[in-house]
Scaffold this motif. Structure first.
Motif, PDB file in Angstrom:
ATOM      1  N   TYR A 254      -5.997   9.838   7.777  1.00  0.00           N
ATOM      2  CA  TYR A 254      -7.256   9.088   7.932  1.00  0.00           C
ATOM      3  C   TYR A 254      -7.174   7.742   7.217  1.00  0.00           C
ATOM      4  O   TYR A 254      -7.550   6.700   7.765  1.00  0.00           O
ATOM      5  CB  TYR A 254      -8.413   9.928   7.386  1.00  0.00           C
ATOM      6  CG  TYR A 254      -9.630   9.132   6.980  1.00  0.00           C
ATOM      7  CD1 TYR A 254      -9.864   8.823   5.632  1.00  0.00           C
ATOM      8  CD2 TYR A 254     -10.530   8.689   7.922  1.00  0.00           C
ATOM      9  CE1 TYR A 254     -10.955   8.095   5.259  1.00  0.00           C
ATOM     10  CE2 TYR A 254     -11.642   7.942   7.554  1.00  0.00           C
ATOM     11  CZ  TYR A 254     -11.855   7.653   6.211  1.00  0.00           C
ATOM     12  OH  TYR A 254     -12.936   6.914   5.839  1.00  0.00           O
ATOM     13  N   ARG A 255      -6.632   7.743   5.978  1.00  0.00           N
ATOM     14  CA  ARG A 255      -6.555   6.485   5.226  1.00  0.00           C
ATOM     15  C   ARG A 255      -5.532   5.526   5.832  1.00  0.00           C
ATOM     16  O   ARG A 255      -5.725   4.314   5.819  1.00  0.00           O
ATOM     17  CB  ARG A 255      -6.186   6.766   3.761  1.00  0.00           C
ATOM     18  CG  ARG A 255      -7.219   7.515   2.948  1.00  0.00           C
ATOM     19  CD  ARG A 255      -8.571   6.838   2.965  1.00  0.00           C
ATOM     20  NE  ARG A 255      -8.518   5.501   2.389  1.00  0.00           N
ATOM     21  CZ  ARG A 255      -8.841   5.242   1.138  1.00  0.00           C
ATOM     22  NH1 ARG A 255      -9.284   6.198   0.347  1.00  0.00           N
ATOM     23  NH2 ARG A 255      -8.765   4.020   0.677  1.00  0.00           N
ATOM     24  N   ARG A 256      -4.448   6.098   6.399  1.00  0.00           N
ATOM     25  CA  ARG A 256      -3.387   5.238   6.932  1.00  0.00           C
ATOM     26  C   ARG A 256      -3.681   4.761   8.346  1.00  0.00           C
ATOM     27  O   ARG A 256      -3.379   3.620   8.679  1.00  0.00           O
ATOM     28  CB  ARG A 256      -2.046   5.987   6.927  1.00  0.00           C
ATOM     29  CG  ARG A 256      -1.424   6.197   5.564  1.00  0.00           C
ATOM     30  CD  ARG A 256       0.017   6.658   5.695  1.00  0.00           C
ATOM     31  NE  ARG A 256       0.140   7.875   6.458  1.00  0.00           N
ATOM     32  CZ  ARG A 256       0.304   9.081   5.916  1.00  0.00           C
ATOM     33  NH1 ARG A 256       0.405   9.207   4.613  1.00  0.00           N
ATOM     34  NH2 ARG A 256       0.383  10.169   6.666  1.00  0.00           N
ATOM     35  N   GLU A 257      -4.223   5.651   9.195  1.00  0.00           N
ATOM     36  CA  GLU A 257      -4.322   5.370  10.629  1.00  0.00           C
ATOM     37  C   GLU A 257      -5.739   5.047  11.093  1.00  0.00           C
ATOM     38  O   GLU A 257      -5.938   4.122  11.874  1.00  0.00           O
ATOM     39  CB  GLU A 257      -3.794   6.573  11.431  1.00  0.00           C
ATOM     40  CG  GLU A 257      -2.392   7.014  11.046  1.00  0.00           C
ATOM     41  CD  GLU A 257      -1.330   5.970  11.392  1.00  0.00           C
ATOM     42  OE1 GLU A 257      -0.282   5.943  10.735  1.00  0.00           O
ATOM     43  OE2 GLU A 257      -1.579   5.150  12.302  1.00  0.00           O
ATOM     44  N   HIS A 258      -6.718   5.837  10.642  1.00  0.00           N
ATOM     45  CA  HIS A 258      -8.063   5.740  11.227  1.00  0.00           C
ATOM     46  C   HIS A 258      -8.952   4.702  10.546  1.00  0.00           C
ATOM     47  O   HIS A 258      -9.736   4.019  11.214  1.00  0.00           O
ATOM     48  CB  HIS A 258      -8.748   7.113  11.171  1.00  0.00           C
ATOM     49  CG  HIS A 258      -7.979   8.190  11.894  1.00  0.00           C
ATOM     50  ND1 HIS A 258      -7.777   8.165  13.255  1.00  0.00           N
ATOM     51  CD2 HIS A 258      -7.333   9.308  11.442  1.00  0.00           C
ATOM     52  CE1 HIS A 258      -7.066   9.226  13.618  1.00  0.00           C
ATOM     53  NE2 HIS A 258      -6.770   9.923  12.536  1.00  0.00           N
ATOM     54  N   LYS A 259      -8.842   4.565   9.228  1.00  0.00           N
ATOM     55  CA  LYS A 259      -9.778   3.672   8.533  1.00  0.00           C
ATOM     56  C   LYS A 259      -9.421   2.192   8.652  1.00  0.00           C
ATOM     57  O   LYS A 259     -10.321   1.369   8.828  1.00  0.00           O
ATOM     58  CB  LYS A 259      -9.878   4.066   7.052  1.00  0.00           C
ATOM     59  CG  LYS A 259     -10.964   3.259   6.329  1.00  0.00           C
ATOM     60  CD  LYS A 259     -11.016   3.552   4.848  1.00  0.00           C
ATOM     61  CE  LYS A 259     -12.047   2.673   4.154  1.00  0.00           C
ATOM     62  NZ  LYS A 259     -12.028   2.803   2.704  1.00  0.00           N
ATOM     63  N   PRO A 260      -8.112   1.779   8.535  1.00  0.00           N
ATOM     64  CA  PRO A 260      -7.818   0.344   8.577  1.00  0.00           C
ATOM     65  C   PRO A 260      -8.414  -0.408   9.767  1.00  0.00           C
ATOM     66  O   PRO A 260      -8.954  -1.494   9.587  1.00  0.00           O
ATOM     67  CB  PRO A 260      -6.276   0.319   8.570  1.00  0.00           C
ATOM     68  CG  PRO A 260      -5.894   1.548   7.816  1.00  0.00           C
ATOM     69  CD  PRO A 260      -6.913   2.595   8.222  1.00  0.00           C
ATOM     70  N   PRO A 261      -8.361   0.140  11.035  1.00  0.00           N
ATOM     71  CA  PRO A 261      -9.017  -0.608  12.126  1.00  0.00           C
ATOM     72  C   PRO A 261     -10.513  -0.774  11.898  1.00  0.00           C
ATOM     73  O   PRO A 261     -11.094  -1.785  12.299  1.00  0.00           O
ATOM     74  CB  PRO A 261      -8.729   0.271  13.354  1.00  0.00           C
ATOM     75  CG  PRO A 261      -7.549   1.088  12.992  1.00  0.00           C
ATOM     76  CD  PRO A 261      -7.662   1.335  11.521  1.00  0.00           C
ATOM     77  N   LYS A 262     -11.159   0.209  11.262  1.00  0.00           N
ATOM     78  CA  LYS A 262     -12.602   0.106  11.014  1.00  0.00           C
ATOM     79  C   LYS A 262     -12.892  -0.942   9.946  1.00  0.00           C
ATOM     80  O   LYS A 262     -13.948  -1.583   9.981  1.00  0.00           O
ATOM     81  CB  LYS A 262     -13.165   1.465  10.598  1.00  0.00           C
ATOM     82  CG  LYS A 262     -12.993   2.545  11.668  1.00  0.00           C
ATOM     83  CD  LYS A 262     -13.656   2.139  12.977  1.00  0.00           C
ATOM     84  CE  LYS A 262     -13.423   3.173  14.065  1.00  0.00           C
ATOM     85  NZ  LYS A 262     -14.031   2.751  15.358  1.00  0.00           N
ATOM     86  N   VAL A 263     -11.964  -1.101   8.978  1.00  0.00           N
ATOM     87  CA  VAL A 263     -12.132  -2.175   7.991  1.00  0.00           C
ATOM     88  C   VAL A 263     -12.135  -3.527   8.697  1.00  0.00           C
ATOM     89  O   VAL A 263     -12.946  -4.408   8.414  1.00  0.00           O
ATOM     90  CB  VAL A 263     -10.999  -2.114   6.939  1.00  0.00           C
ATOM     91  CG1 VAL A 263     -11.062  -3.321   6.018  1.00  0.00           C
ATOM     92  CG2 VAL A 263     -11.102  -0.831   6.120  1.00  0.00           C
ATOM     93  N   GLN A 264     -11.191  -3.689   9.670  1.00  0.00           N
ATOM     94  CA  GLN A 264     -11.137  -4.927  10.431  1.00  0.00           C
ATOM     95  C   GLN A 264     -12.402  -5.129  11.257  1.00  0.00           C
ATOM     96  O   GLN A 264     -12.926  -6.243  11.355  1.00  0.00           O
ATOM     97  CB  GLN A 264      -9.903  -4.922  11.352  1.00  0.00           C
ATOM     98  CG  GLN A 264      -8.577  -4.934  10.607  1.00  0.00           C
ATOM     99  CD  GLN A 264      -8.407  -6.159   9.739  1.00  0.00           C
ATOM    100  OE1 GLN A 264      -8.744  -7.256  10.147  1.00  0.00           O
ATOM    101  NE2 GLN A 264      -7.913  -5.987   8.523  1.00  0.00           N
ATOM    102  N   GLN A 654     -10.916  -5.475  -0.130  1.00  0.00           N
ATOM    103  CA  GLN A 654     -11.805  -6.571  -0.533  1.00  0.00           C
ATOM    104  C   GLN A 654     -11.102  -7.923  -0.386  1.00  0.00           C
ATOM    105  O   GLN A 654     -11.731  -8.914   0.008  1.00  0.00           O
ATOM    106  CB  GLN A 654     -12.250  -6.367  -1.980  1.00  0.00           C
ATOM    107  CG  GLN A 654     -13.227  -5.204  -2.174  1.00  0.00           C
ATOM    108  CD  GLN A 654     -13.592  -5.010  -3.633  1.00  0.00           C
ATOM    109  OE1 GLN A 654     -12.919  -5.532  -4.526  1.00  0.00           O
ATOM    110  NE2 GLN A 654     -14.638  -4.259  -3.886  1.00  0.00           N
ATOM    111  N   LEU A 655      -9.801  -7.976  -0.699  1.00  0.00           N
ATOM    112  CA  LEU A 655      -9.054  -9.228  -0.585  1.00  0.00           C
ATOM    113  C   LEU A 655      -8.998  -9.697   0.866  1.00  0.00           C
ATOM    114  O   LEU A 655      -9.259 -10.866   1.156  1.00  0.00           O
ATOM    115  CB  LEU A 655      -7.633  -9.023  -1.137  1.00  0.00           C
ATOM    116  CG  LEU A 655      -6.696 -10.246  -1.096  1.00  0.00           C
ATOM    117  CD1 LEU A 655      -7.293 -11.391  -1.921  1.00  0.00           C
ATOM    118  CD2 LEU A 655      -5.320  -9.887  -1.612  1.00  0.00           C
ATOM    119  N   LEU A 656      -8.669  -8.779   1.792  1.00  0.00           N
ATOM    120  CA  LEU A 656      -8.615  -9.137   3.216  1.00  0.00           C
ATOM    121  C   LEU A 656      -9.982  -9.601   3.714  1.00  0.00           C
ATOM    122  O   LEU A 656     -10.100 -10.581   4.454  1.00  0.00           O
ATOM    123  CB  LEU A 656      -8.140  -7.929   4.044  1.00  0.00           C
ATOM    124  CG  LEU A 656      -6.686  -7.504   3.852  1.00  0.00           C
ATOM    125  CD1 LEU A 656      -6.373  -6.277   4.687  1.00  0.00           C
ATOM    126  CD2 LEU A 656      -5.733  -8.631   4.231  1.00  0.00           C
TER     127      LEU A 656
END
Length: 827
Positions: A254-264, A654-656
């Protein structure tokens, strides 16, 4: 002569016959002087050529006059008269099939272009669909007759001449077409009004699409968060370590695959929202207010709840895995101790219920008493093990071990049996003591052997149990403690061996005395079942287990050393990445308030900076890999760093988000600058003034800081009644929500908004009034005729019915519609 009188507006005298030529020349010169006074340049044309009947010169002069008074005033988009008239014809005939106006000669031969011009402005005069391209004469005559009858345009051209000429006369057709332009010039005003309306509606349609896109993206993101949080808040534990480790692996995915696109998506949503608000301000539209529950703050709150759930879920997973590890260890320990005790207790009840003392001799009775004393000693020695078994079972219950019922049943059986053994032991002692008075003889050596052999045997059993005992440690210090304890145990072995030799010496002494006194010994010691052979066998077992324990402890030491290496490896990387992220955050803050170069230079700098941050991503991935190795090794603490993977993840996200948001702010400043016409020097002045008073570099100004900034720019907001009123007015503009702070975007909006030329509701109403022919309402047919289909339908769908006293069926209220475009509305 008549033409010249018409041009000059004077009645010329008729010359006498003899003076005919001179008077004619004078008359023509008067006309030519008048023409020249109107700005018409006549090159190489003199009165003599005209009087003498020079047809070429005369026709040239006539064309010059037509060009000046009929065509020259025509202007479309600042083109020349001829180009402007051609462009006007192309636009008006563009929707008609088989019409392609490219010039003023062959494009008009089939007559369809003339008919198209009339139909575009007066569709009721011509049935265009019935015209045929292969019948040009009929088409031309139809257009000429309708123009003459209904439009007061004289029939200047002959249909047969045009059809039968390879290239019709360009000047003649241009002159005739200019009559149509002047006849329909009133429609040009309507076209200009329609263009203004189309521009305004296009802005609204684009903004509405952006609003719909924001609502959908916000809804999708909130729905994903809504679905994800219950999964993260589910604290239902699994029964086995494997199942819990699978949960941890699912969380890592979840942390590697699913969440990063949602952060974007979240970052893009904020950028879209800021861009939309900027466009609305620039087009003089009201600010966009998302539907309830979909504000940026709502999404941030939901996101915060998601991150809290993530943190709690990960902590719970690791604690649960630690608990299951402890449970598995305790359960195995319980089984080992229970098996040892059950093996020892097997047959003891039968032994304690024997009635052998009833038929025994005195020596036998004494032997039985001694034997029973040895058993009681053995029983007492086993008390600790039973208590350990019960304590382990209790701990398994408190830690909610999944197989607790089975453990409890086994523990209860052991405890019940222990109580029974205690009761039987007490009963047997009483029975032996009743007969002890009749018994005298006892072999002291056997008794001493039994008394010393029993505790020694128990010590060896305890030593074997300890040497085989499972252990669990979490750091080097703990395993070193176990190794130290093991070394201390080994130091006691020489003394224990002396005790073993002493016990074996008692048995040897018994054999010596028996042989010396010809005593026939029984096959075994009557006071104990512990034989010298069993003592030696267990001693050999202890000797074998000691190096095995050495090996197991050494392996665990190496594992803990490996774990310590993993801790140091993670800490070394984390101690670089963590400060790097913090440093980049601080640098972004500095960049956002600097004024080096143009806004485009700052934007390019930030994008290059963003790329350098993205290029750092492999370091984060490397750290994630090292963190996974730590979790797989079940390492739960790290004394070499204060950074956790959670800190690094949150800092990276937060940096991104911060660099993306800063880039968006510069893009919005460019939008504002270009839309408001702000020069680069002005932008520098605004930024310099803002930064000067932004003492804490927060990117905002407090009320007093903002007042000082305005005074430095020449605004009269001094501390008097008039200045306070003016400052209150300005604060109402730059801080409508009364936050007490002014952002740089709001500051430059204010500095430019009062001098910007933007479209207004009054301008749009005036444009609609032109399309409506000065009526207070407009009809659907008029909208469809003057506007593109999609924008016409847009207006028809949103305009309210007109209810004024001059209303007709189907009348639409364009005034309320125009006002709504610039205020609070459901449009």
């Amino acid at each position: 002569m008549l033409l010249l009188e018409v041009i000059s507006g004077e009645r010329l005298p008729k010359p006498e016959r003899g003076k005919m030529r001179v008077h004619k020349i004078n008359n023509v010169n008067k006309a030519l002087d008048f023409i020249a006074s109107k700005g018409v340049k006549l090159v190489s044309i003199g009165a003599e050529e005209i009087v003498d009947g020079n047809a070429k010169m005369t026709l040239g002069m006539i064309w010059t006059i037509i060009l000046r008074f009929a065509i020259q005033d025509i202007s479309v988009e600042e083109t020349s008269a001829k180009e402007g008239l051609l462009l006007w014809c192309q636009r008006k005939t563009a929707p008609y099939k088989n019409v392609n106006v490219q010039n003023f000669h062959i494009s008009w031969k089939d007559g369809l272009a003339f008919n198209a011009l009339i139909h575009r402005h007066r569709p009721e005069l011509i049935d265009y669909d019935k015209l045929r391209k292969d019948d040009p004469v009929t088409n031309l005559n139809n257009a000429f007759e309708v123009a003459e009858k209904y439009l007061d345009i004289p029939k200047m051209l002959d249909a047969e001449d045009i059809v039968n000429t390879a290239r019709p006369d360009e000047k003649a057709i241009m002159t005739y077409v200019s009559c149509f332009y002047h006849a329909f010039s009133g429609a040009q005003k309507a076209e200009t009004a329609a263009n203004r309306i189309c521009k305004v509606l296009a802005v609204n349609q684009e903004n509405e699409q952006l609003m719909e896109d924001y609502e959908k993206l916000a809804s999708d993101l909130l729905e994903w968060i809504r679905r994800t949080i219950p999964w993260l808040e589910n604290r239902t534990p699994e029964k086995t370590m494997h199942e819990m480790q699978q949960k941890l692996e699912d969380f890592r995915d979840y942390r590697r695959e699913h969440k990063p696109p949602k952060v974007q998506e979240k970052c893009q949503l904020e950028i879209n929202f800021n861009t939309l608000q900027t466009k609305l301000r620039l087009s003089n539209r009201p600010a966009f207010m998302p539907s309830e529950g979909r504000m940026v703050s709502d999404i941030n709150n939901a996101w915060h709840g998601l991150e809290q759930a993530e943190k709690g879920y990960e902590e719970w997973l690791l604690n649960e895995i630690r608990r299951l590890e402890r449970l598995d260890h305790l359960a195995e320990k319980f089984r080992q101790k229970a098996s040892i005790h059950e093996s020892w207790a097997d047959g003891k009840e039968v032994m304690l219920t024997q009635k052998d003392y009833e038929t025994a001799t005195l020596s036998d009775i004494k032997a039985l008493i001694r034997k029973h004393e040895a058993f009681e000693s053995d029983l007492t020695a086993h008390q600790d093990r039973v208590e350990q078994i019960a304590a382990i079972a209790q701990e398994l219950n408190e830690l909610d071990y999944y197989d607790s019922p089975k453990v409890n049943a086994r523990c209860q059986k052991i405890c019940d049996q222990w109580d029974t053994l205690g009761s039987l032991t007490h009963s047997r002692r009483e029975a032996l003591e009743r007969t002890e008075k009749q018994l005298e003889s006892i072999d002291e050596l056997y008794l001493e052997y039994a008394k010393r052999a029993a505790p020694f045997n128990n010590w060896m059993e305890g030593a074997m149990e300890d040497l085989q005992d499972m252990f669990i440690v979490h750091n080097i210090e703990e395993i070193q403690g176990l190794i130290s304890a093991h070394e201390q145990f080994k130091s006691t072995l020489p003394e224990a061996n002396k005790e073993r030799e002493a016990i074996q010496g008692i048995q040897s002494e018994v054999q010596r005395i028996a042989a010396q006194n010809n005593i026939k010994l029984s096959s075994s010691n009557p006071y104990t079942s512990i034989t010298p052979q069993s003592i030696n066998s267990k001693w050999d077992k202890v000797q074998q287990l000691v190096p095995q324990r050495d090996h197991a402890l050494q392996e665990e030491l190496e594992r803990q050393q490996s774990n310590d290496h993993l801790r140091r490896q993670f800490a070394n990387q984390a101690n670089l990445v963590g400060p790097w992220i913090q440093n980049k955050m601080e640098e972004i803050g500095r960049i956002s308030i600097e004024m080096d170069g143009t806004l485009e230079d700052q934007l390019n700098h930030l994008k290059q900076y963003e790329q350098s941050i993205i290029n750092y991503k492999p370091n984060i991935d490397k750290l994630e890999g090292e963190h996974q190795l730590i979790q797989e090794a079940l390492i739960f603490d790290n004394k070499y760093t204060t950074y956790t993977m959670e800190h690094i993840r949150v800092g990276w996200e937060q940096l991104l988000t911060t660099i993306a948001r800063t880039i968006n702010e510069i893009e919005n400043q460019i939008l504002t600058r270009d839309a408001k016409g702000i020069s680069q020097e002005q932008m520098h002045e605004y930024r310099a003034s803002f930064n000067h008073f932004d003492k804490d570099h927060s990117g905002t100004l407090g009320a007093e800081e903002f007042k000082a900034c305005l005074i430095s720019l020449g605004y009269d907001v001094e501390n008097d009644k008039q200045g306070d009123a003016e400052f209150a007015r300005i604060m109402g503009i730059v801080d409508p929500n009364n936050t007490g702070f002014v952002t740089f975007q709001a500051f430059i909006d204010f500095m430019s908004r009062e001098t910007t030329d933007t479209d207004t509701a009054d301008q749009v109403i005036a444009s609609f009034k032109i399309l409506a022919g000065d009526k207070n309402y407009i009809t659907a047919d008029e909208l469809r005729r003057e506007l593109p289909p999609d924008q016409a339908q847009y207006c028809i769908a949103r305009m309210a019915p007109y209810t004024g006293p001059d209303a007709i069926p189907g009348a639409l209220d364009y005034m309320s519609f125009s006002t709504a475009l610039y205020g609070e509305s459901d449009l």
